[in-house]
Enzyme design. Sequence first.
Site, mmCIF file in Angstrom:
data_model
loop_
_atom_site.group_PDB
_atom_site.id
_atom_site.type_symbol
_atom_site.label_atom_id
_atom_site.label_comp_id
_atom_site.label_asym_id
_atom_site.label_seq_id
_atom_site.Cartn_x
_atom_site.Cartn_y
_atom_site.Cartn_z
ATOM 1 N N TYR A 94 -1.407 23.376 55.189
ATOM 2 C CA TYR A 94 -0.485 23.105 56.338
ATOM 3 C C TYR A 94 -0.009 24.300 56.966
ATOM 4 C CZ TYR A 94 3.504 21.035 58.661
ATOM 5 O OH TYR A 94 4.825 20.412 59.348
ATOM 6 N N LYS A 130 -0.894 25.281 61.020
ATOM 7 C CA LYS A 130 0.158 25.771 61.892
ATOM 8 C C LYS A 130 -0.035 26.956 62.506
ATOM 9 C CE LYS A 130 2.112 21.476 61.736
ATOM 10 N NZ LYS A 130 2.054 20.713 62.965
HETATM 11 P P1 NAP Z 1 5.840 11.679 61.109
HETATM 12 O O1 NAP Z 1 7.138 10.792 61.314
HETATM 13 O O2 NAP Z 1 5.182 11.586 59.734
HETATM 14 O O3 NAP Z 1 4.749 11.257 62.180
HETATM 15 C C1 NAP Z 1 3.436 11.809 62.170
HETATM 16 C C2 NAP Z 1 2.686 11.248 63.490
HETATM 17 O O4 NAP Z 1 1.439 11.947 63.489
HETATM 18 C C3 NAP Z 1 2.599 9.828 63.639
HETATM 19 O O5 NAP Z 1 2.977 9.265 64.629
HETATM 20 C C4 NAP Z 1 1.328 9.405 63.062
HETATM 21 O O6 NAP Z 1 0.665 8.095 63.589
HETATM 22 C C5 NAP Z 1 0.520 10.622 63.772
HETATM 23 N N1 NAP Z 1 -0.911 11.027 63.237
HETATM 24 C C6 NAP Z 1 -1.061 11.389 61.897
HETATM 25 N N2 NAP Z 1 -2.428 11.423 61.653
HETATM 26 C C7 NAP Z 1 -3.108 11.086 62.873
HETATM 27 C C8 NAP Z 1 -4.161 11.065 63.354
HETATM 28 N N3 NAP Z 1 -5.475 11.402 62.997
HETATM 29 N N4 NAP Z 1 -4.365 10.576 64.814
HETATM 30 C C9 NAP Z 1 -3.326 10.059 65.619
HETATM 31 N N5 NAP Z 1 -2.056 10.178 64.950
HETATM 32 C C10 NAP Z 1 -1.917 10.850 63.740
HETATM 33 O O7 NAP Z 1 5.804 13.346 61.228
HETATM 34 P P2 NAP Z 1 7.017 14.027 62.104
HETATM 35 O O8 NAP Z 1 8.132 14.664 61.032
HETATM 36 O O9 NAP Z 1 7.610 13.144 63.250
HETATM 37 O O10 NAP Z 1 6.181 15.324 62.555
HETATM 38 C C11 NAP Z 1 5.588 15.539 64.056
HETATM 39 C C12 NAP Z 1 5.035 16.946 63.973
HETATM 40 O O11 NAP Z 1 6.226 17.873 63.687
HETATM 41 C C13 NAP Z 1 4.158 17.262 63.073
HETATM 42 O O12 NAP Z 1 3.146 17.718 63.491
HETATM 43 C C14 NAP Z 1 4.666 17.946 61.948
HETATM 44 O O13 NAP Z 1 3.731 18.775 61.097
HETATM 45 C C15 NAP Z 1 5.758 18.831 62.587
HETATM 46 N N6 NAP Z 1 6.734 19.208 61.968
HETATM 47 C C16 NAP Z 1 7.833 18.194 61.327
HETATM 48 C C17 NAP Z 1 8.578 18.998 60.640
HETATM 49 C C18 NAP Z 1 9.737 18.020 59.841
HETATM 50 O O14 NAP Z 1 10.315 18.632 59.026
HETATM 51 N N7 NAP Z 1 9.522 16.817 60.047
HETATM 52 C C19 NAP Z 1 8.867 20.256 60.539
HETATM 53 C C20 NAP Z 1 7.985 21.077 61.146
HETATM 54 C C21 NAP Z 1 7.147 20.665 61.905
HETATM 55 P P3 NAP Z 1 0.619 6.880 62.797
HETATM 56 O O15 NAP Z 1 1.795 6.936 61.790
HETATM 57 O O16 NAP Z 1 0.589 5.920 63.781
HETATM 58 O O17 NAP Z 1 -0.875 6.962 61.748
#
Ligand code: NAP
Length: 248
Positions: free
Chosen positions: A156, A160
């Site tokens: 990861y 990133k």
């Molecule tokens: P999340 O709630 O788990 O959502 C992840 C999203 O990615 C879902 O909509 C999922 O779609 C989609 N996804 C995953 N694999 C996919 C694929 N192969 N094709 C199309 N869509 C796909 O995560 P989040 O926390 O909102 O994270 C969003 C972004 O922020 C990510 O890039 C994550 O790395 C980044 N981020 C998050 C955090 C945190 O603390 N939460 C911190 C730093 C960075 P489905 O559910 O429809 O499959």
Amino acid sequence: MTALTGRVSIVTGASGGIGQAIAESLADAGSSVVLGYGRSTEKAEALRTSITERGGQAVAVQADVSTAAGAAALVKAAVDAYGGLDIVINNAGITRDGLFMRMKEADWDAVMDTNLKSVYYLVQAASRQLLRSRYGRVINIASVAGLMGNIGQANYSAAKAGMMGLTKTLAREFASRKVTVNAVAPGFIETEMTASLGAEIKARLLEQVPLARLGQPRDVADLCLFLAGDAASYITGQIIQVDGGLVM
Ligand code: NAP
């Protein structure tokens, strides 16, 4: 008329916590939004309904971002439904955590393909529309893990960090066409991705966050809205953290 009236956006991962908040912000600011999602059809459709009920414009498109076909489908949906494309938010992402010495190749590849190669596919597919727009915005949702590393997240954090290098190169290559490319690096944001962390781990994480709270999806969405708008037209190639001061 609002800030993004007439602009067309794609938000990947719009069925997830951060993506939903970004899509709502852009739609509320007047942008038509293609809501990309992977498996969560119900969540994506519920979001589309809530945006349209508020007077916004959105279509939900199931598309695997780790494939060229998925990227092409998202761009086609934007052009077919709204006649062009101005803003691309690369937000879809997954984790497959494990200590490096035991990390399976499949977990390395899945995270690279979904979190990094997806940006290659979607920006390639979108580039003609973005350059034509002479406004374009690309916003890549990275992570502080790409800046500081994180035990158990070799795949990861590498993906990133790769996204950050790609952001800077794209910013240079697209600048002459007035397309800006920036990355947002969230810290710990309350979504499904962080929901599985135990209470003890969360408490330990919070000790490292000067603002002493987990971030909310809205905290990330507010920055994306700013970067997508006219007020950010002189900002490109930047990695901007939304992390409560975790990394400084
Ligand atoms: P999340 O709630 O788990 O959502 C992840 C999203 O990615 C879902 O909509 C999922 O779609 C989609 N996804 C995953 N694999 C996919 C694929 N192969 N094709 C199309 N869509 C796909 O995560 P989040 O926390 O909102 O994270 C969003 C972004 O922020 C990510 O890039 C994550 O790395 C980044 N981020 C998050 C955090 C945190 O603390 N939460 C911190 C730093 C960075 P489905 O559910 O429809 O499959």
